[in-house]
Design an enzyme around this catalytic site. Structure first.
Site, PDB file in Angstrom:
ATOM      1  N   ASN A  23      25.123  13.903 -26.096  1.00  0.00           N
ATOM      2  CA  ASN A  23      25.051  15.360 -26.247  1.00  0.00           C
ATOM      3  C   ASN A  23      25.552  15.874 -27.591  1.00  0.00           C
ATOM      4  O   ASN A  23      25.135  16.937 -28.041  1.00  0.00           O
ATOM      5  CB  ASN A  23      25.859  15.989 -25.100  1.00  0.00           C
ATOM      6  CG  ASN A  23      26.146  17.455 -25.323  1.00  0.00           C
ATOM      7  OD1 ASN A  23      25.265  18.301 -25.186  1.00  0.00           O
ATOM      8  ND2 ASN A  23      27.391  17.758 -25.689  1.00  0.00           N
TER       9      ASN A  23
ATOM     10  N   TYR B 262      17.814  19.932 -38.492  1.00  0.00           N
ATOM     11  CA  TYR B 262      18.106  19.911 -37.049  1.00  0.00           C
ATOM     12  C   TYR B 262      16.855  19.508 -36.246  1.00  0.00           C
ATOM     13  O   TYR B 262      16.927  18.717 -35.314  1.00  0.00           O
ATOM     14  CB  TYR B 262      18.599  21.301 -36.649  1.00  0.00           C
ATOM     15  CG  TYR B 262      19.094  21.458 -35.238  1.00  0.00           C
ATOM     16  CD1 TYR B 262      20.294  20.883 -34.818  1.00  0.00           C
ATOM     17  CD2 TYR B 262      18.381  22.225 -34.311  1.00  0.00           C
ATOM     18  CE1 TYR B 262      20.759  21.064 -33.522  1.00  0.00           C
ATOM     19  CE2 TYR B 262      18.844  22.411 -33.022  1.00  0.00           C
ATOM     20  CZ  TYR B 262      20.036  21.834 -32.628  1.00  0.00           C
ATOM     21  OH  TYR B 262      20.495  22.022 -31.336  1.00  0.00           O
TER      22      TYR B 262
HETATM   23  P1  NDP Z   1      29.214  23.210 -29.465  1.00  0.00           P
HETATM   24  O1  NDP Z   1      29.280  23.407 -30.923  1.00  0.00           O
HETATM   25  O2  NDP Z   1      29.631  24.298 -28.545  1.00  0.00           O
HETATM   26  O3  NDP Z   1      30.042  21.871 -29.060  1.00  0.00           O
HETATM   27  C1  NDP Z   1      29.811  20.726 -29.794  1.00  0.00           C
HETATM   28  C2  NDP Z   1      30.450  19.552 -29.102  1.00  0.00           C
HETATM   29  O4  NDP Z   1      30.088  18.371 -29.818  1.00  0.00           O
HETATM   30  C3  NDP Z   1      31.950  19.597 -29.106  1.00  0.00           C
HETATM   31  O5  NDP Z   1      32.410  18.933 -27.958  1.00  0.00           O
HETATM   32  C4  NDP Z   1      32.309  18.819 -30.366  1.00  0.00           C
HETATM   33  O6  NDP Z   1      33.618  18.227 -30.355  1.00  0.00           O
HETATM   34  C5  NDP Z   1      31.255  17.738 -30.313  1.00  0.00           C
HETATM   35  N1  NDP Z   1      30.979  17.138 -31.602  1.00  0.00           N
HETATM   36  C6  NDP Z   1      30.512  17.733 -32.735  1.00  0.00           C
HETATM   37  N2  NDP Z   1      30.378  16.842 -33.717  1.00  0.00           N
HETATM   38  C7  NDP Z   1      30.789  15.651 -33.200  1.00  0.00           C
HETATM   39  C8  NDP Z   1      30.900  14.346 -33.730  1.00  0.00           C
HETATM   40  N3  NDP Z   1      30.571  14.081 -34.998  1.00  0.00           N
HETATM   41  N4  NDP Z   1      31.363  13.355 -32.926  1.00  0.00           N
HETATM   42  C9  NDP Z   1      31.709  13.613 -31.655  1.00  0.00           C
HETATM   43  N5  NDP Z   1      31.611  14.832 -31.087  1.00  0.00           N
HETATM   44  C10 NDP Z   1      31.163  15.835 -31.865  1.00  0.00           C
HETATM   45  O7  NDP Z   1      27.703  22.774 -29.182  1.00  0.00           O
HETATM   46  P2  NDP Z   1      26.763  23.089 -27.916  1.00  0.00           P
HETATM   47  O8  NDP Z   1      27.502  22.839 -26.676  1.00  0.00           O
HETATM   48  O9  NDP Z   1      26.099  24.380 -28.142  1.00  0.00           O
HETATM   49  O10 NDP Z   1      25.651  21.960 -28.129  1.00  0.00           O
HETATM   50  C11 NDP Z   1      25.710  20.703 -27.473  1.00  0.00           C
HETATM   51  C12 NDP Z   1      24.406  19.992 -27.738  1.00  0.00           C
HETATM   52  O11 NDP Z   1      23.330  20.771 -27.271  1.00  0.00           O
HETATM   53  C13 NDP Z   1      24.151  19.750 -29.231  1.00  0.00           C
HETATM   54  O12 NDP Z   1      23.517  18.503 -29.404  1.00  0.00           O
HETATM   55  C14 NDP Z   1      23.201  20.863 -29.585  1.00  0.00           C
HETATM   56  O13 NDP Z   1      22.397  20.519 -30.682  1.00  0.00           O
HETATM   57  C15 NDP Z   1      22.400  20.984 -28.307  1.00  0.00           C
HETATM   58  N6  NDP Z   1      21.738  22.267 -28.150  1.00  0.00           N
HETATM   59  C16 NDP Z   1      22.476  23.436 -28.131  1.00  0.00           C
HETATM   60  C17 NDP Z   1      21.816  24.643 -27.997  1.00  0.00           C
HETATM   61  C18 NDP Z   1      22.523  25.939 -27.955  1.00  0.00           C
HETATM   62  O14 NDP Z   1      21.844  26.985 -27.971  1.00  0.00           O
HETATM   63  N7  NDP Z   1      23.846  25.982 -27.880  1.00  0.00           N
HETATM   64  C19 NDP Z   1      20.351  24.701 -27.890  1.00  0.00           C
HETATM   65  C20 NDP Z   1      19.707  23.418 -27.920  1.00  0.00           C
HETATM   66  C21 NDP Z   1      20.386  22.256 -28.046  1.00  0.00           C
HETATM   67  P3  NDP Z   1      34.935  19.046 -30.823  1.00  0.00           P
HETATM   68  O15 NDP Z   1      35.221  20.031 -29.726  1.00  0.00           O
HETATM   69  O16 NDP Z   1      35.977  18.014 -30.970  1.00  0.00           O
HETATM   70  O17 NDP Z   1      34.562  19.739 -32.106  1.00  0.00           O
END
Ligand code: NDP
Length: 239
Positions: free
Chosen positions: A85, A150
Site C-alpha cells: 500500500n 505517479y
Molecule cells: P498517506 O499519505 O495518508 O499515508 C501514507 C502511508 O504510507 C503512511 O503510512 C506512510 O508512513 C507510508 N509511507 C510513505 N512512504 C513510505 C516509504 N517510503 N516506506 C514505507 N512507508 C511509507 O497516503 P494514503 O493513505 O492516502 O495512500 C495510501 C496508498 O493509496 C498510496 O499508495 C496512495 O498512492 C494510494 N492512493 C491514495 C489515494 C487517495 O486519494 N488518498 C487515491 C488512490 C490511491 P508514515 O506514516 O511513517 O509516513
C-alpha cells in the site's frame, strides 16, 4: 494468520490494518517514520484482540527491507496476506519535473512492490496459500495531468500485479489490485477538493474504510477464484 501491510500507520493503510485485524489477522504494520501514528493504529489492532508488530522501514530501501522481511519469515513463517500500500505523490507537470520527483515516486510506489514482494513470494508459494493486494489508483488507469510520475508507478503496479497473478495462480495464491479514486487522507488534504469533487459522479471523496472493505473482500474466502483483477473504489470517477 497474519498480514503484512505497508504504509499501515496512517490513511488507507491504517484502515486496512484495522479491518484485517477485525477479520481475525495478526498484523505487521510497515511505515516509514511516523511512530505516533503507527502506535495509534497498533492500539486498535490490540483492541480487536490481535497481535501487532511494528516494522519501521522505507520500502524503497531494498537492503533494509530484505533483511527485515527475511527475519520476519524466519520468526513467523510466510504471511497469509500481503497488502502493498505504501505510496507517495510529488505532483508537477513533466516539463517542470525534477529528477528527484520522478525517482522518489517510482522508487517507493513501484520499486517498493519489488522490494517487498520479492523476499516474501518464495515462502508464500511454498505454503501454497496467500493473498496479495496492491494499492494502485485510478490515475494508473486513466492518467492525470501533473501526475506523470505517479501514473507511471501506479500503472506499473497494475501490470506487475497482473503478471504476478499469472505466475502464482497454480499454487492457489491470488494477486489483485485496488484502485481508489479520491480518498480523504493526508495525501489529498491540500488538493482543490471542491473543484475535484465535480468530476466524481458520486460527488464526494471516498473514505478509507470504503477502500479497506474492498481489500478485506479480496482477502476473504469468497474471493478465492478472483485474481489479476483491478477493483476501482472511486465513486464512478473511472468506469
Ligand atoms: P498517506 O499519505 O495518508 O499515508 C501514507 C502511508 O504510507 C503512511 O503510512 C506512510 O508512513 C507510508 N509511507 C510513505 N512512504 C513510505 C516509504 N517510503 N516506506 C514505507 N512507508 C511509507 O497516503 P494514503 O493513505 O492516502 O495512500 C495510501 C496508498 O493509496 C498510496 O499508495 C496512495 O498512492 C494510494 N492512493 C491514495 C489515494 C487517495 O486519494 N488518498 C487515491 C488512490 C490511491 P508514515 O506514516 O511513517 O509516513
Amino acid at each position: 494468520m497474519y498480514a503484512v501491510v505497508t504504509g499501515g500507520s496512517r490513511g488507507i493503510g491504517a484502515a486496512v490494518v484495522k479491518q484485517l485485524a477485525q477479520d481475525g489477522y495478526d498484523i505487521v504494520i510497515n511505515y516509514r517514520g511516523n511512530h505516533t501514528a503507527a502506535e495509534e493504529t497498533a492500539a486498535v489492532v490490540r483492541e480487536h484482540g490481535r497481535e501487532v508488530e511494528l516494522l519501521a522501514c522505507d520500502v524503497s530501501d531494498r537492503i533494509a527491507v530484505k533483511e527485515a522481511l527475511t527475519a520476519l519469515v524466519e520468526r513467523r513463517g510466510a504471511p497469509d496476506v500481503l497488502v502493498v500500500n505504501a505510496g507517495i505523490t510529488k505532483d508537477g507537470l513533466l516539463a517542470l519535473m525534477g529528477d528527484e520527483e520522478w525517482d522518489d515516486v517510482l522508487a517507493i510506489g513501484l520499486g517498493g512492490f519489488y522490494n517487498i514482494v520479492r523476499p516474501l513470494i518464495g515462502p508464500m508459494l511454498q505454503r501454497r496459500t496467500g493473498r496479495i493486494v496492491t494499492m494502485s489508483s485510478v490515475t494508473g488507469l486513466m492518467g492525470n495531468p501533473g501526475q506523470v510520475n505517479y501514473a507511471a508507478a501506479k500503472g506499473g503496479l497494475i501490470a506487475a500485479t497482473k503478471s504476478l497473478a499469472k505466475e502464482i495462480a497454480k499454487r492457489t495464491l491470488t494477486a489483485n489490485v485496488v484502485a481508489p479514486g479520491l480518498i480523504d487522507t493526508d495525501m489529498t488534504r491540500d488538493l482543490p477538493l471542491d473543484h475535484l469533487k465535480a468530476a466524481i459522479p458520486m460527488g464526494r471523496l471516498g473514505t478509507v474504510e470504503e477502500v479497506a472493505s474492498a481489500v478485506s473482500w479480496l482477502c476473504s474466502p469468497g474471493a478465492a477464484y478472483v485474481t489479476g483483477q483491478v477493483l476501482n473504489v472511486g465513486g464512478g470517477i473511472y468506469m
